[in-house]
Design an enzyme around this catalytic site. Structure first.
Site, PDB file in Angstrom:
ATOM      1  N   PRO A   2       0.826  -1.208   0.000  1.00 52.03           N
ATOM      2  CA  PRO A   2       0.000   0.000   0.000  1.00 52.03           C
ATOM      3  C   PRO A   2       0.862   1.262   0.000  1.00 52.03           C
ATOM      4  O   PRO A   2       1.886   1.326   0.673  1.00 52.03           O
ATOM      5  CB  PRO A   2      -0.783  -0.128   1.313  1.00 52.03           C
ATOM      6  N   GLU A   3       0.434   2.244  -0.775  1.00 52.53           N
ATOM      7  CA  GLU A   3       1.172   3.503  -0.823  1.00 52.53           C
ATOM      8  C   GLU A   3       0.456   4.542   0.026  1.00 52.53           C
ATOM      9  O   GLU A   3      -0.568   4.270   0.656  1.00 52.53           O
ATOM     10  CB  GLU A   3       1.327   3.949  -2.268  1.00 52.53           C
ATOM     11  N   ARG A 167      22.877  14.560  -6.635  1.00 55.37           N
ATOM     12  CA  ARG A 167      22.603  13.134  -6.812  1.00 55.37           C
ATOM     13  C   ARG A 167      22.991  12.664  -8.211  1.00 55.37           C
ATOM     14  O   ARG A 167      22.742  13.342  -9.194  1.00 55.37           O
ATOM     15  CB  ARG A 167      21.122  12.828  -6.568  1.00 55.37           C
TER      16      ARG A 167
END
Length: 294
Positions: A2-3, A167
Site C-alpha cells: 500500500p502507498e 545526486r
C-alpha cells in the site's frame, strides 16, 4: 505494498472508531508479526485512550493519553476490519496483494470502549506494530531518517532541488528515496512524472540549477506530486483492484492512471501520439511516454 493514499484512506476509516475511545481489551494471537511485539504490549495498551490518529509516511500513529505512541505499518498484506456495535463490518482497504479475510490471519484484535472491534489481519506478516513514548518516536531508527511529507509544508521546490542537486541517480530513484520524500511510492511517482512531462530516466540533478536553486521543471513536479496524491486519496486509493473505503464506497483511482500498467497503449495526453513504454529501474517497473516525457 500500500502507498501513501491507501494508508491515508485506512487512517480515515479507523479514525472515528479509535479517536476518543479506549482499548478495553487487546488480544495478541501470536508473539510476533514481522518483528516481536513490544514488551507488555497488550498490558500497556489496555485502558489507554486514543487522543488522535495520524500518519507519518506509511505509518499509522495513534497518540495515547498514557504518553505512548502506537505505530502500525501494514507491510504487504496487512489490513484492518471494523466490526461496529450494530453488527456492520467494514474493511477500510482492499490492497493489491489481497489475501481475503481468513480469520486464521487475525493476529491482533482491539476491543474498543465504544463497542467496536478492530481486527488486524496479515497473511504474510510483513506488517508490524511499535509502542514507544511519544517523545522518543521520531528519534527511533524507523522514523528519524524519513524525509518530507509530500503533502506537507516541508515539501517545496526549494527542498526538492536541494535534495537532488548532487545526486547521480535517476529522478525516479530520487523520488522513491524515503530519506528525501516520505511515503511516495512507485505508482504515484510514475503518474506524477508523466503529469510534469519528465522522463523517469533523467538524472535527478535536472531539478536543480548550478547555484542549487530549483530548475524550471521542479515546481511543476511538486505540483504534480501533490495533485496525484490528493486525487488518489479522494478516490480511496489505487490498488489495481476495486478499493472499498470504510464507508463502503469503491475507489477507482486506478482507472485514471495515465501511464502505470498501460504498457503498449496510447498516451492519454491530449495531442500526444506516443505509446506507453515500460522499463525496469532498480528492480521496479517504470511506465512513461517517451514522446512527451523528456
Amino acid at each position: 505494498m500500500p502507498e501513501l493514499p491507501e494508508v491515508e484512506t485506512v487512517r480515515r476509516g479507523l479514525e472515528p472508531v479509535f479517536t476518543g475511545a479506549a482499548f478495553a481489551r487487546v488480544d495478541l494471537r501470536r508473539p510476533d508479526l514481522r518483528f516481536p511485539f513490544p514488551d507488555r504490549f497488550a498490558e500497556r495498551l489496555t485502558g489507554s485512550h486514543v487522543l488522535s490518529l495520524g500518519r507519518r509516511a506509511k505509518y499509522l500513529l495513534a497518540r495515547l493519553d498514557s504518553g505512548d505512541m502506537l505505530a502500525m505499518h501494514l507491510g504487504m498484506s496487512g489490513r484492518f476490519s471494523i466490526l461496529r456495535p450494530d453488527g456492520r463490518e467494514d474493511r477500510p482497504g482492499e490492497f493489491t496483494y489481497d489475501t481475503g479475510a481468513d480469520p486464521a490471519h487475525d493476529h491482533v484484535v482491539f476491543s474498543m470502549s465504544n463497542g467496536a472491534v478492530v481486527r488486524y489481519n496479515d497473511a504474510r506478516r510483513f506488517g508490524y506494530m511499535l509502542l514507544l513514548p511519544e517523545d522518543e518516536m521520531m528519534s527511533h531508527d524507523l522514523f528519524r531518517g524519513l524525509g518530507a511529507e509530500p503533502l506537507g509544508n516541508e515539501m517545496s521546490a526549494q527542498a526538492l532541488a536541494a535534495g537532488c542537486a548532487r545526486r547521480k541517480t535517476t529522478i525516479k530513484a530520487a523520488l522513491l528515496d524515503q530519506r528525501l520524500i516520505a511515503g511516495l511510492g512507485n505508482i504515484y511517482v510514475c503518474e506524477a512524472l508523466h503529469r510534469a512531462s519528465i522522463s523517469p530516466l533523467r538524472r535527478a540533478g535536472v531539478l536543480a540549477r548550478r547555484n542549487g536553486q530549483p530548475g524550471e521543471r521542479t515546481q511543476p513536479l511538486v505540483d504534480a506530486i501533490r495533485a496525484v496524491l490528493t486525487e488518489a486519496i479522494q478516490a480511496g486509493g489505487s490498488t489495481l483492484r476495486d478499493y472499498r473505503t470504510a464507508e463502503g464506497g469503491l475507489g477507482y483511482f486506478q482507472h485514471a492512471f495515465a501511464v502505470y500498467g498501460r504498457e503498449g497503449l496510447p498516451c492519454s495526453r491530449e495531442g500526444c501520439s506516443g505509446v506507453i513504454r515500460r522499463v525496469v529501474q532498480s528492480g521496479r517497473s517504470s511506465f512513461y511516454c517517451p514522446a512527451c516525457q523528456k
